[in-house]
Design a protein around this motif. Structure first.
Motif, mmCIF file in Angstrom:
data_model
loop_
_atom_site.group_PDB
_atom_site.id
_atom_site.type_symbol
_atom_site.label_atom_id
_atom_site.label_comp_id
_atom_site.label_asym_id
_atom_site.label_seq_id
_atom_site.Cartn_x
_atom_site.Cartn_y
_atom_site.Cartn_z
ATOM 1 N N ILE A 112 0.834 -1.203 0.140
ATOM 2 C CA ILE A 112 0.241 -0.089 -0.149
ATOM 3 C C ILE A 112 0.992 1.114 0.050
ATOM 4 C CG2 ILE A 112 -1.929 1.227 1.177
ATOM 5 C CD1 ILE A 112 -2.655 -1.297 2.572
ATOM 6 N N ARG A 113 1.963 1.362 0.840
ATOM 7 C CA ARG A 113 2.815 2.309 0.809
ATOM 8 C C ARG A 113 3.430 2.581 -0.227
ATOM 9 N NH1 ARG A 113 4.322 -0.200 5.928
ATOM 10 N NH2 ARG A 113 2.921 0.223 7.771
ATOM 11 N N THR A 114 3.927 1.593 -0.875
ATOM 12 C CA THR A 114 4.582 1.724 -2.253
ATOM 13 C C THR A 114 3.874 2.668 -3.319
ATOM 14 O OG1 THR A 114 5.721 -0.410 -1.697
ATOM 15 C CG2 THR A 114 5.617 0.327 -3.887
ATOM 16 N N ARG A 115 2.448 2.491 -3.272
ATOM 17 C CA ARG A 115 1.741 2.990 -4.257
ATOM 18 C C ARG A 115 1.433 4.370 -3.843
ATOM 19 N NH1 ARG A 115 1.735 0.819 -8.629
ATOM 20 N NH2 ARG A 115 -0.336 2.028 -9.314
ATOM 21 N N HIS A 159 -26.750 -0.011 2.454
ATOM 22 C CA HIS A 159 -25.574 0.354 2.910
ATOM 23 C C HIS A 159 -25.281 1.700 3.027
ATOM 24 C CE1 HIS A 159 -23.538 -3.863 3.814
ATOM 25 N NE2 HIS A 159 -24.269 -3.880 3.063
ATOM 26 N N VAL A 160 -25.727 2.644 4.108
ATOM 27 C CA VAL A 160 -25.646 3.841 4.195
ATOM 28 C C VAL A 160 -24.461 4.489 3.897
ATOM 29 C CG1 VAL A 160 -26.635 6.100 5.072
ATOM 30 C CG2 VAL A 160 -27.843 3.932 5.289
ATOM 31 N N HIS A 161 -23.436 3.700 4.656
ATOM 32 C CA HIS A 161 -22.047 4.379 4.731
ATOM 33 C C HIS A 161 -20.833 3.754 4.024
ATOM 34 C CE1 HIS A 161 -22.838 6.663 8.899
ATOM 35 N NE2 HIS A 161 -23.328 7.258 7.590
ATOM 36 N N GLY A 162 -21.536 2.876 3.090
ATOM 37 C CA GLY A 162 -20.556 2.405 2.157
ATOM 38 C C GLY A 162 -20.338 0.769 2.454
ATOM 39 N N ASP A 163 -19.550 0.079 1.565
ATOM 40 C CA ASP A 163 -19.625 -1.392 1.659
ATOM 41 C C ASP A 163 -18.130 -1.832 1.295
ATOM 42 O OD1 ASP A 163 -19.463 -1.665 -1.254
ATOM 43 O OD2 ASP A 163 -21.673 -1.538 -1.141
ATOM 44 N N LEU A 164 -17.983 -3.070 1.294
ATOM 45 C CA LEU A 164 -16.596 -3.749 0.873
ATOM 46 C C LEU A 164 -16.474 -4.209 -0.246
ATOM 47 C CD1 LEU A 164 -16.289 -5.690 4.396
ATOM 48 C CD2 LEU A 164 -15.574 -3.533 3.748
ATOM 49 N N ASP A 165 -17.437 -3.958 -1.410
ATOM 50 C CA ASP A 165 -17.578 -4.411 -2.491
ATOM 51 C C ASP A 165 -16.965 -3.577 -3.595
ATOM 52 O OD1 ASP A 165 -18.543 -6.937 -1.729
ATOM 53 O OD2 ASP A 165 -20.553 -6.106 -1.972
ATOM 54 N N LYS A 166 -16.819 -2.291 -3.168
ATOM 55 C CA LYS A 166 -16.876 -1.124 -4.368
ATOM 56 C C LYS A 166 -15.479 -0.195 -3.951
ATOM 57 C CE LYS A 166 -21.554 -1.347 -4.959
ATOM 58 N NZ LYS A 166 -21.981 -1.920 -3.776
ATOM 59 N N TYR A 167 -15.035 0.402 -5.055
ATOM 60 C CA TYR A 167 -14.349 1.604 -4.591
ATOM 61 C C TYR A 167 -14.620 2.709 -5.785
ATOM 62 C CZ TYR A 167 -11.478 0.098 -8.647
ATOM 63 O OH TYR A 167 -11.135 -0.225 -9.750
ATOM 64 N N TYR A 168 -14.129 4.052 -5.583
ATOM 65 C CA TYR A 168 -14.491 4.972 -6.499
ATOM 66 C C TYR A 168 -13.187 5.900 -6.634
ATOM 67 C CZ TYR A 168 -14.712 8.042 -2.346
ATOM 68 O OH TYR A 168 -14.242 8.508 -1.371
ATOM 69 N N ASN A 169 -13.322 6.635 -7.822
ATOM 70 C CA ASN A 169 -12.457 7.752 -8.135
ATOM 71 C C ASN A 169 -12.870 9.093 -7.369
ATOM 72 O OD1 ASN A 169 -11.541 10.068 -10.413
ATOM 73 N ND2 ASN A 169 -9.889 8.742 -9.806
ATOM 74 N N LEU A 202 -6.071 -0.955 -7.760
ATOM 75 C CA LEU A 202 -6.948 -0.058 -6.819
ATOM 76 C C LEU A 202 -6.197 1.181 -6.111
ATOM 77 C CD1 LEU A 202 -8.352 -2.999 -4.507
ATOM 78 C CD2 LEU A 202 -9.274 -1.868 -6.317
ATOM 79 N N LEU A 203 -5.045 1.056 -5.855
ATOM 80 C CA LEU A 203 -4.246 2.357 -5.423
ATOM 81 C C LEU A 203 -3.495 3.232 -6.209
ATOM 82 C CD1 LEU A 203 -4.787 0.520 -2.783
ATOM 83 C CD2 LEU A 203 -2.774 1.598 -1.825
ATOM 84 N N LEU A 204 -4.505 3.671 -6.960
ATOM 85 C CA LEU A 204 -3.900 4.811 -8.036
ATOM 86 C C LEU A 204 -3.921 6.229 -7.090
ATOM 87 C CD1 LEU A 204 -5.750 3.607 -11.222
ATOM 88 C CD2 LEU A 204 -3.424 3.256 -10.608
ATOM 89 N N PHE A 205 -2.835 6.856 -7.203
ATOM 90 C CA PHE A 205 -2.683 8.252 -6.401
ATOM 91 C C PHE A 205 -1.955 9.087 -7.283
ATOM 92 C CE2 PHE A 205 -2.098 11.297 -3.617
ATOM 93 C CZ PHE A 205 -3.104 11.159 -2.624
ATOM 94 N N ASP A 206 -2.424 10.053 -7.924
ATOM 95 C CA ASP A 206 -1.614 11.174 -8.698
ATOM 96 C C ASP A 206 -2.602 12.318 -8.707
ATOM 97 O OD1 ASP A 206 -3.257 11.124 -10.928
ATOM 98 O OD2 ASP A 206 -1.886 9.613 -11.859
#
Length: 444
Positions: A41-44, A272-282, A312-316
């Motif tokens: 995770i940290r590498t990304r 799921h009002v506060h999110g779930d474990l099946d999705k991610y978003y940009n 998953l861990l795109l960060f720019d």
């Protein structure tokens, strides 16, 4: 009778999902035991050097500095440490707890004397104003930001913080008073929700370091829950199974939990009002993406997540992917279209009073959920609040503007609860102690 069920963290505690008060310890242990996953995770997140356990040292240093920021703080610490429910007894002489108490007490005494000397008296302020031709606005000899504890003091404080954060037992420490000492030193600092909220503000402040730490913590938490769900899914959840037996097709179910444990127990159409474990978003586009269900075993899922990290861990600057978890801010940010839709479903449902009865289980009505509390306040139907915390009736009364003096004892199936106003009933049970018979009696 059409019913609405609302699930808080207390509905899954007995199945093995930690509540917020001990989640920090669980997450720190997960980080330590899954070093390869966390390194990936940290590498990304280039340039991010955050680790939960390492941050304890900084917390200790910050706490030391805070004792200088206000002359009242060391006096308050001394006063708290001298209270009978904190001060070590003769039987506790020589225990770890007594040593911790003695160190903190002596440090507070020394800082009290030093801090008094750091403040400018009226004569000195007058001389400064005459010589420098300025109005004195800081009232101190030195800046708080320049106060740094010595290595030995910082190391000792960090050892105390580490011990109490990691939840050592009373037997190891030598006193059950350790929890009260923890409250004095930390308050809610090591509350994972508060940490997420603090670091999420980096997106508003354009602070890349805070953004990356939020990304790290949120993905770490998301991974933890993905794996934890696999570990506990076979554990018995009597409450969810009871609800699955009595729920009708036109009933509504909302959860503030992330897991699919309610669905796995046979309750369908859970929102799921506060999110779930099946999705991610940009974060930039607010467009989400769905992921496959977790693997069959924790070890398989960890390997699966290691492979997914690069995706998953795109960060720019233009592309930041975050898990589908809504951070616990008093003003909830718009994270994705689906999160808005789910919240609107909850909002519209509570506003329309489409159900005759609302059964809220394992929810604490904390200040960070003020947006939800507002909707509970506006619901006009009968509300049942199932939670063992004896403070809940007073919380409900304040939330709904009802006099605390009007709270009255009442019984349902020989269980003594409390009636709060005309519409609200508090039942002091844990979720796992709720029976099918009780739910049927409530819904009559």
């Amino acid at each position: 009778m059409k019913a609405t069920f609302i699930f808080g963290a207390g509905t899954e505690y007995n199945q093995g999902i930690p509540i917020i008060s001990n989640l920090a310890v669980e997450l720190m242990s997960f980080e330590e035991n899954n070093a390869e996953l966390c390194t990936a995770i940290r590498t990304r997140l280039k340039g991010m050097r955050f680790r939960l356990k390492s941050s304890i040292l900084q917390d200790a240093s910050n706490y030391f500095k805070s004792l200088f920021s206000d002359t009242r703080k060391p006096y308050l610490l001394i006063e708290q440490l001298e209270q009978d429910d904190i001060k070590p007894s003769k039987d506790e002489e020589g225990t770890v707890y007594q040593k911790y108490w003695r160190f903190l007490y002596q440090i507070a005494q020394k800082i009290k004397s030093a801090a008094d000397g750091l403040y400018l008296d009226e004569d000195l302020k007058e001389v400064i104003e005459e010589i420098a031709d300025i109005g004195v606005i800081d009232y101190k000899l030195i800046e708080d930001s320049h106060i740094v504890p010595s290595y030995s003091i910082e190391r000792t404080l960090s050892k105390i913080f580490e011990t109490i954060i990691l939840g050592k037992t009373d037997k190891e420490i030598g006193s059950p008073k350790i929890e009260k000492l923890k409250d004095i030193l930390l308050g809610d600092k090591w509350n994972v929700e508060k940490m997420l909220a603090d670091y999420f503000q980096g997106f508003y402040q354009d602070n890349d370091n805070k953004k990356k730490i939020y990304a790290y913590l949120s993905w770490l938490l998301w991974f933890y829950f993905r794996i934890k769900q696999i570990e506990v899914k076979e554990n018995d959840n009597k409450f969810y199974k009871v609800v699955a037996k009595i729920i009708e097709n036109d009933d509504f179910v909302f959860t503030f939990n992330y897991t699919k444990l309610a669905y796995l127990a046979g309750i369908e159409n859970v929102i799921h009002v506060h999110g779930d474990l099946d999705k991610y978003y940009n974060y930039g586009t607010r467009v989400g993406a769905k992921l496959p269900d977790p693997k069959s075993t924790p070890s398989e899922e960890i390997e699966n997540l290691k492979e997914l990290i690069a995706k998953l861990l795109l960060f720019d600057e233009n592309l930041v992917n975050l898990p589908s978890l809504i951070p616990p801010l008093p003003f909830k940010p718009i994270l994705s279209l689906e999160s808005v839709e789910n919240y609107y479903k909850f909002y519209n449902h509570m506003q329309s009073n489409d159900s005759n009865i609302c059964i809220v289980v394992g929810f604490s009505y904390s200040d960070v959920d003020v947006h939800l509390n507002m909707l509970f306040r506006q619901f006009n139907g009968k509300m049942i609040h199932i939670n063992p915390d004896p403070a809940i009736p007073s919380v409900i009364a304040r939330m709904k503007g009802i006099s605390i003096e009007s709270i009255m004892p009442t019984f349902i199936l020989d269980i003594q609860g409390q009636q709060v106003g005309s519409n609200d009933l508090w039942i002091p049970l844990k979720a796992e102690d709720v029976s099918e018979e009780l739910l049927k009696a409530i819904m009559q």
